[in-house]
Design an enzyme around this catalytic site. Structure first.
Site, PDB file in Angstrom:
ATOM      1  N   GLY A 148       0.436  -1.006  -0.324  1.00 42.14           N
ATOM      2  CA  GLY A 148      -0.055   0.238   0.130  1.00 42.14           C
ATOM      3  C   GLY A 148       0.633   1.416   0.114  1.00 42.14           C
ATOM      4  N   ASP A 149       2.190   1.497   0.493  1.00 44.34           N
ATOM      5  CA  ASP A 149       2.981   2.201  -0.174  1.00 44.34           C
ATOM      6  C   ASP A 149       4.256   1.880  -0.478  1.00 44.34           C
ATOM      7  OD1 ASP A 149       3.852   5.143   0.475  1.00 44.34           O
ATOM      8  OD2 ASP A 149       4.218   4.337   3.167  1.00 44.34           O
ATOM      9  N   PHE A 150       4.250   1.024  -1.519  1.00 46.09           N
ATOM     10  CA  PHE A 150       5.356   0.221  -2.771  1.00 46.09           C
ATOM     11  C   PHE A 150       5.966   2.339  -3.211  1.00 46.09           C
ATOM     12  CE2 PHE A 150       8.058  -2.036  -5.223  1.00 46.09           C
ATOM     13  CZ  PHE A 150       7.520  -2.937  -4.487  1.00 46.09           C
ATOM     14  N   ASN A 151       7.228   3.221  -2.304  1.00 45.81           N
ATOM     15  CA  ASN A 151       6.990   3.994  -2.771  1.00 45.81           C
ATOM     16  C   ASN A 151       8.961   4.440  -2.590  1.00 45.81           C
ATOM     17  OD1 ASN A 151       8.456   5.542   0.010  1.00 45.81           O
ATOM     18  ND2 ASN A 151       6.637   6.105   0.475  1.00 45.81           N
ATOM     19  N   ASN A 177      10.624   3.937   0.425  1.00 42.20           N
ATOM     20  CA  ASN A 177      10.718   2.523   1.109  1.00 42.20           C
ATOM     21  C   ASN A 177      11.073   1.280   0.848  1.00 42.20           C
ATOM     22  OD1 ASN A 177       8.996   3.962   3.263  1.00 42.20           O
ATOM     23  ND2 ASN A 177       6.350   3.729   2.422  1.00 42.20           N
TER      24      ASN A 177
END
Length: 353
Positions: free
Chosen positions: A211-214, A217
């Site tokens: 949900g936050d594969f940024n 991260n």
């Protein structure tokens, strides 16, 4: 010295000496070096110990601390992915044998293994590295789809503002864009989401996603061929039940923020993703609007967060300042032209490999 100067906010405000005491008391380790790491709403310390290990001490914000089951599931997922060959952190048990421990009666604490490398935002993006981003994201979601836990239903997270299922909730925050040219673009995208994406979403394949594969991260380190390989996936705080295509859209969104020519990013990531998990027709048709929707989430919620933490504006607006011109560019190019670039680039990449 403190990492935050807003003690009234949900974000923790633990001093260096308190952090040292926590590590000694709960993990029976002695820090020799300790420094703050940036974080959106938790508090993180990088720690080297006299005993020789390297760790990250994560102090959970007071909101998430009230939901220890959610934290347990995040911990379980990291360990599960690690066992399945993905580069995630694992959690150290406390002296009492627990993986999370309340401290100061207000915050949950975890001591995580240190992963080597630097955020992917700090290195140049080659087509091959972007391909690996897509491939790794799809491998991760395939593994998460196999994970079992008696309390998995907690990760449904109804009303979660960062879920791509909940884009219409952004309408409640539109006042933060009043007077900006951006407002009209965001409202147009929300309309397209409701009329184009939502009616088709029943055809999206669902799974548990990071949900936050940024760009912050995802960690990378040098490989043997003068390039970079992915060495770490961190921060499972946004993990939720979503759809495979959401994870892909999120990865494309954030990698665009770090590329000198953002339009090139989508095709390479898509090629890597589809080497593991090919999209179906509905997912492929909605990818453009999902990427723009994620940009809207990032920009709108950054503006909203600044109203809550004005002293942290510089950090909170990093992604937003990069994202606004990209959002305008993609919106002006339009769905057909952007898809042409992405899909043809992915096809060419796959032909080469």
């Amino acid at each position: 010295e403190r990492c935050s100067d807003n003690p009234n906010h949900a974000k923790p405000n633990i001093s260096h000496s308190q952090a040292v005491d926590i590590v000694k008391k709960y993990y029976n380790l002695t820090p020799s070096q300790l420094h703050c790491l940036p974080s959106y709403d938790d508090q993180n310390f990088s720690i080297t110990t006299v005993e020789g290990g390297e760790y990250v001490l994560k102090i959970m914000n007071s909101v998430h601390t009230k939901d220890p089951t959610l934290i347990e599931l995040q911990t379980y997922a990291m360990n599960f992915l690690h066992e399945n060959g993905l580069p995630t952190q694992t959690t150290q048990k406390t002296t009492m044998g627990q993986k999370t421990k309340a401290t100061l009666s207000k915050y949950l604490v975890r001591l995580l293994t240190y992963l080597p490398g630097v955020p992917i935002s700090e290195v140049p993006f080659s087509p091959q590295l972007l391909y690996e981003v897509g491939r790794t994201a799809a491998r991760m979601d395939n593994a998460l789809n196999e994970m079992q836990h008696p309390q998995l239903s907690v990760l449904q997270r109804e009303g979660f503002i960062w879920s791509l299922s909940n884009i219409p909730l952004l309408e409640n925050y539109m006042k933060v864009l009043e007077g900006q040219p951006l407002l009209g673009v965001v409202m147009s995208i929300l309309h397209q989401y409701k009329t184009t994406v939502a009616p088709t979403s029943s055809s999206f394949r669902t799974c548990l996603i990071h949900g936050d594969f940024n760009d912050l991260n995802l960690l990378v380190q040098d490989d043997e061929s003068n390039g970079y390989k992915i060495s770490g996936i961190i921060d499972f705080g946004d993990m939720n039940f979503g759809c495979y295509v959401y994870e892909l859209a999120i990865a494309i969104t954030y990698m665009m923020l770090e590329h000198p020519n953002p339009i090139e990013v989508g095709g390479h990531i898509l090629a890597g993703w589809e080497s593991v998990f090919p999209l179906n027709a509905a997912e492929r048709d909605c990818l453009f609007w999902l990427v723009l929707s994620r940009l809207c989430q990032s920009i709108v919620m950054a503006h909203h967060s600044v109203t809550l933490q004005p002293e942290n504006e510089e950090y909170l607006m990093i992604s937003s300042k990069k994202g606004i011109p990209i959002l305008h560019m993609l919106f002006e190019m339009g769905k057909e032209q952007v898809e042409k670039v992405w899909f043809q680039s992915a096809a060419r990449f796959n032909d080469r490999t």
